[in-house]
Design a protein around this motif. Structure first.
Motif, PDB file in Angstrom:
ATOM      1  N   ASN A 557      35.162  42.935  31.827  1.00 59.64           N
ATOM      2  CA  ASN A 557      35.994  41.980  32.564  1.00 59.64           C
ATOM      3  C   ASN A 557      35.086  40.977  33.244  1.00 59.64           C
ATOM      4  OD1 ASN A 557      37.876  40.583  34.095  1.00 59.64           O
ATOM      5  ND2 ASN A 557      37.973  42.154  35.686  1.00 59.64           N
ATOM      6  N   THR A 558      35.234  39.716  32.889  1.00 63.05           N
ATOM      7  CA  THR A 558      34.510  38.648  33.584  1.00 63.05           C
ATOM      8  C   THR A 558      35.485  37.517  33.875  1.00 63.05           C
ATOM      9  OG1 THR A 558      32.520  37.232  33.533  1.00 63.05           O
ATOM     10  CG2 THR A 558      33.755  37.443  31.480  1.00 63.05           C
ATOM     11  N   SER A 559      35.113  36.632  34.769  1.00 62.88           N
ATOM     12  CA  SER A 559      36.046  35.607  35.225  1.00 62.88           C
ATOM     13  C   SER A 559      36.364  34.606  34.117  1.00 62.88           C
ATOM     14  CB  SER A 559      35.470  34.880  36.452  1.00 62.88           C
ATOM     15  OG  SER A 559      34.201  34.334  36.171  1.00 62.88           O
ATOM     16  N   PHE A 560      37.606  34.194  34.101  1.00 62.07           N
ATOM     17  CA  PHE A 560      38.111  33.245  33.106  1.00 62.07           C
ATOM     18  C   PHE A 560      37.717  31.839  33.552  1.00 62.07           C
ATOM     19  CE2 PHE A 560      42.135  32.524  30.265  1.00 62.07           C
ATOM     20  CZ  PHE A 560      41.425  31.601  29.510  1.00 62.07           C
ATOM     21  N   ASN A 561      36.500  31.457  33.211  1.00 61.69           N
ATOM     22  CA  ASN A 561      35.977  30.121  33.502  1.00 61.69           C
ATOM     23  C   ASN A 561      34.669  29.970  32.750  1.00 61.69           C
ATOM     24  OD1 ASN A 561      34.373  31.862  35.038  1.00 61.69           O
ATOM     25  ND2 ASN A 561      34.119  30.401  36.702  1.00 61.69           N
ATOM     26  N   VAL A 562      34.094  28.784  32.825  1.00 58.72           N
ATOM     27  CA  VAL A 562      32.741  28.568  32.330  1.00 58.72           C
ATOM     28  C   VAL A 562      31.852  28.255  33.522  1.00 58.72           C
ATOM     29  CG1 VAL A 562      33.486  27.773  30.064  1.00 58.72           C
ATOM     30  CG2 VAL A 562      33.156  26.101  31.911  1.00 58.72           C
ATOM     31  N   ALA A 563      30.552  28.335  33.330  1.00 64.16           N
ATOM     32  CA  ALA A 563      29.611  28.108  34.420  1.00 64.16           C
ATOM     33  C   ALA A 563      29.882  26.767  35.092  1.00 64.16           C
ATOM     34  CB  ALA A 563      28.183  28.156  33.891  1.00 64.16           C
ATOM     35  N   GLY A 564      29.916  26.786  36.429  1.00 59.96           N
ATOM     36  CA  GLY A 564      30.084  25.562  37.199  1.00 59.96           C
ATOM     37  C   GLY A 564      31.517  25.175  37.471  1.00 59.96           C
ATOM     38  N   GLU A 565      32.491  25.907  36.913  1.00 56.92           N
ATOM     39  CA  GLU A 565      33.893  25.592  37.142  1.00 56.92           C
ATOM     40  C   GLU A 565      34.584  26.745  37.864  1.00 56.92           C
ATOM     41  OE1 GLU A 565      35.959  24.453  33.630  1.00 56.92           O
ATOM     42  OE2 GLU A 565      34.688  22.693  33.246  1.00 56.92           O
ATOM     43  N   PRO A 566      35.649  26.441  38.617  1.00 56.26           N
ATOM     44  CA  PRO A 566      36.411  27.527  39.253  1.00 56.26           C
ATOM     45  C   PRO A 566      37.128  28.365  38.207  1.00 56.26           C
ATOM     46  CG  PRO A 566      36.924  25.369  40.233  1.00 56.26           C
ATOM     47  CD  PRO A 566      36.165  25.113  38.980  1.00 56.26           C
ATOM     48  N   ILE A 567      37.528  29.556  38.599  1.00 56.24           N
ATOM     49  CA  ILE A 567      38.386  30.380  37.752  1.00 56.24           C
ATOM     50  C   ILE A 567      39.669  29.607  37.445  1.00 56.24           C
ATOM     51  CG2 ILE A 567      39.749  32.506  37.694  1.00 56.24           C
ATOM     52  CD1 ILE A 567      37.604  33.790  39.479  1.00 56.24           C
ATOM     53  N   VAL A 568      40.169  29.716  36.225  1.00 55.49           N
ATOM     54  CA  VAL A 568      41.374  28.972  35.854  1.00 55.49           C
ATOM     55  C   VAL A 568      42.539  29.428  36.727  1.00 55.49           C
ATOM     56  CG1 VAL A 568      40.547  28.705  33.487  1.00 55.49           C
ATOM     57  CG2 VAL A 568      42.104  30.589  34.041  1.00 55.49           C
ATOM     58  N   CYS A 569      43.414  28.512  36.995  1.00 51.03           N
ATOM     59  CA  CYS A 569      44.590  28.817  37.816  1.00 51.03           C
ATOM     60  C   CYS A 569      45.878  28.653  37.011  1.00 51.03           C
ATOM     61  CB  CYS A 569      44.620  27.919  39.046  1.00 51.03           C
ATOM     62  SG  CYS A 569      45.990  28.246  40.186  1.00 51.03           S
ATOM     63  N   SER A 570      46.072  27.485  36.411  1.00 45.70           N
ATOM     64  CA  SER A 570      47.327  27.166  35.738  1.00 45.70           C
ATOM     65  C   SER A 570      47.213  27.416  34.230  1.00 45.70           C
ATOM     66  CB  SER A 570      47.668  25.695  35.975  1.00 45.70           C
ATOM     67  OG  SER A 570      46.737  24.871  35.263  1.00 45.70           O
ATOM     68  N   PRO A 571      48.340  27.439  33.516  1.00 43.11           N
ATOM     69  CA  PRO A 571      48.278  27.527  32.054  1.00 43.11           C
ATOM     70  C   PRO A 571      47.465  26.401  31.429  1.00 43.11           C
ATOM     71  CG  PRO A 571      50.504  27.991  32.818  1.00 43.11           C
ATOM     72  CD  PRO A 571      49.731  27.517  34.015  1.00 43.11           C
TER      73      PRO A 571
END
Length: 600
Positions: A557-571
């Motif tokens: 389990n790792t955060s749904f994002n790429v380096a330098g961006e926040p974790i995704v919020c919306s669809p």
């Protein structure tokens, strides 16, 4: 009683850039980072979200206007319904006078003092002072708060109450440690029936900040301070600290009562002040894993020694057996485990909002508990959930999918059981899956609602995710999800029985290291997230179905994002991330999404 908590300042980044050169990767190094808002209704935390999730600026320090609007809308109220506004900072006249007195005592040329005095005055007057915060609130929201209904909570008290509320205990001792608050960087004390008692002789000033020294090392190794400290923690696993350890010999001095001082006082005007001393004892900086891991291992050992020193002193001051560890230093999950195993405390709790992501929550709890009109019994919240932010219904998911129809295809709406079965089957192979469901989690860790999942049985899966998905350093480890009841079988948990927020690290039992190699760090440990059916029903069902198919008891389990961006919020965020990476499949609510094949 309805209490709105908010952290963030409109002009913070601007003023610290102008007066302290905090630009670029230094932008959010100082105060106000991790901006956000929270709403407490009659003692119940009903909503909280970080501003970065909504404005899409990682670690933003901006006034949390989007977060405030969302938590109010979620509760169906407006500003007129709010009884108190809680701010997790208290830069009052006493703090200002103390800051000026400290400046006056520093031996430096008068003109340099005048320059620094101007910087301090401008930041207080335009960002941090009570009047500045009230004016900022009115300007950004259009609502002018009654000053009598605004509670300015000392920053470390907000941290302490965050941990207290999440831990679900009546009484607990606490250790708070971070970069800096108003005048301090660390303190200890007790909370009994919701009332804070501080052991004043345990104060560590902001000049002697353990957190800031760790951030200095983060910067020295080429990473972003106040953001990439976990990279240093990960690097430490590749090396061994030198003996004797220069950080313990030449950087910090321990004193009675759990206190400590740094050889150089923290200097906002010179954030690289420790770098010559680091090079003196470790040699000139090298961009090699050998050099970086040696420095990282040394500073990691220093954190453990210093915080153990604090905890040992705290043990002599309190008869309580539960310890709360909060503040930015509490994100050092390697240290958290060692603190528990080396102490007499029966348990250590670290919340999902231990860093400044949680102080808006803690400020609301402090304001509620201490308000004279509150006669309700203090509530303890052992079942509090981190899933406190926005969620999106089927119509919103469909609308987002329609906007990307030329690039993705998707199934009809599946039942939860169908989602679990199909995704578990996919995960038996070497695939990477974006997992998006329900309300977004709060805090710096993805906890299963905005996650990237994969099968840890493949030794090279870590390299695949780091290179093709996350676009980040190859040494970075990944956390395993495990059912709470299975965790002691897979990991050497010691005295811990659960770790729901990825705030502790445990050795992987030898017989499982070849079963989950993709989730085992180079030193044989994993940063574990335990899950239960009660907390995350669908995720738990997926893990159990996957284990039935594979005999592998964990998922990466790792955060749904790429380096330098926040974790995704919306669809829409999720779809953008899916399409810009080599994620193989996307679960978007109850739909399974795939990328369209070019020309098909």
């Amino acid at each position: 009683m309805i209490i709105l908590g908010c952290n963030g300042f409109s002009r913070s980044a601007e003023m610290f850039a102008e007066h302290y050169g905090a630009v670029g990767t230094e932008k959010h190094y100082l105060l106000g980072h991790d901006a956000g808002a929270a709403l407490l209704v009659d003692g119940e935390l009903v909503a909280a979200v970080e501003e970065e999730r909504l404005n899409r600026q990682k670690k933003t320090s901006d006034f949390p206007i989007n977060s405030i609007r969302w938590v109010l809308d979620h509760a169906g109220i407006d500003f007129g319904d709010v009884d108190l506004i809680a701010i997790p900072w208290n830069f009052d006249a006493k703090v200002f006078d103390s800051t000026l007195g400290e400046l006056a005592s520093i031996p430096m040329p008068p003109m340099e003092k005048l320059v620094r005095l101007n910087h301090i005055g401008m930041v207080f007057a335009t960002v941090l002072g009570h009047d500045a915060i009230l004016a900022d609130f009115a300007a950004r929201t259009g609502f002018t708060p009654d000053p009598a209904k605004v509670v300015f909570v000392p920053h470390h008290f907000a941290h302490a109450m965050t941990g207290y509320y999440m831990a679900g205990v009546k009484d607990a001792a606490f250790l708070i440690s971070d970069g800096r608050a108003e005048l301090l960087s660390s303190l200890t004390g007790e909370i009994r029936d919701g009332r804070i008692r501080v052991f004043e002789d345990s104060f560590v000033t902001a000049n002697d900040s353990l957190g800031n020294l760790y951030s200095c090392v983060t910067r020295f190794l080429g990473f972003v301070p106040n953001n990439d400290e976990y990279k240093v923690m990960g690097l430490a696993g590749f090396g061994e600290p030198p003996s004797p350890n220069p950080f313990l010999e030449h950087f910090v001095e321990l004193h009675e009562g759990g206190r400590y001082t740094m050889v150089l006082p923290n200097d906002l005007e010179n954030p690289r002040q420790f770098e010559p001393l680091i090079e003196k004892h470790f040699g000139p900086a090298e961009a090699t894993i050998e050099y970086q891991s040696r420095v990282a291992a040394a500073v990691q050992e220093m954190v453990t020694v210093v915080t153990r020193h604090q905890v040992a002193a705290l043990e002599t001051r309190t008869d309580l057996d539960h310890l709360l560890v909060e503040g930015g230093v509490a994100l050092n999950c390697v240290n958290n485990t060692e603190l528990l195993e080396g102490s007499r405390f029966s348990d250590v709790s670290v919340s999902f909002g231990a860093s400044d992501t949680g102080v808006a929550i803690g400020a609301t709890v402090f304001a509620w508990v201490n308000h004279p009109a509150n006669t309700a019994e203090v509530k303890y919240a052992p079942s509090v959930t981190p899933y406190l932010g926005p969620e999106y219904d089927d119509a919103e998911v469909e609308r987002a999918l329609g906007e990307f129809a030329d690039r993705v295809e998707w199934t009809a709406r599946l039942t939860d059981d169908e989602v679990v079965d199909q995704v578990a089957q996919l995960l038996t192979g070497k695939v990477v899956i974006g997992w998006f469901e329900g309300r977004i989690e709060h805090g710096p860790r993805a906890l299963g609602h905005r996650s990237i999942l994969a099968n840890p049985n493949f030794p090279d899966i870590k390299d695949i995710i780091n290179k093709r998905v996350k676009h980040r350093e190859p040494f970075r480890p990944f956390a395993p999800l495990v059912m709470e009841h299975d965790a002691p079988r897979v990991f050497e948990m010691g005295r811990k029985i659960r770790s729901p927020y990825m705030t502790f690290v445990f050795p992987v039992r030898p017989e499982f290291r070849e079963v989950i190699p993709g989730a085992v760090h180079v030193d044989g440990t994993s940063r574990v997230q335990t899950v239960t059916t009660e907390q995350t029903p669908r995720l738990a069902a997926l893990l159990q179905r996957f284990t039935t198919l594979t005999d592998v008891p964990c998922l990466i389990n790792t955060s749904f994002n790429v380096a330098g961006e926040p974790i995704v919020c919306s669809p829409t965020d999720a779809l953008n991330c899916f399409l810009s990476t080599e994620i193989d499949h996307l679960v978007l609510g109850n739909r399974l999404v795939a990328k369209r094949v070019a020309g098909a």
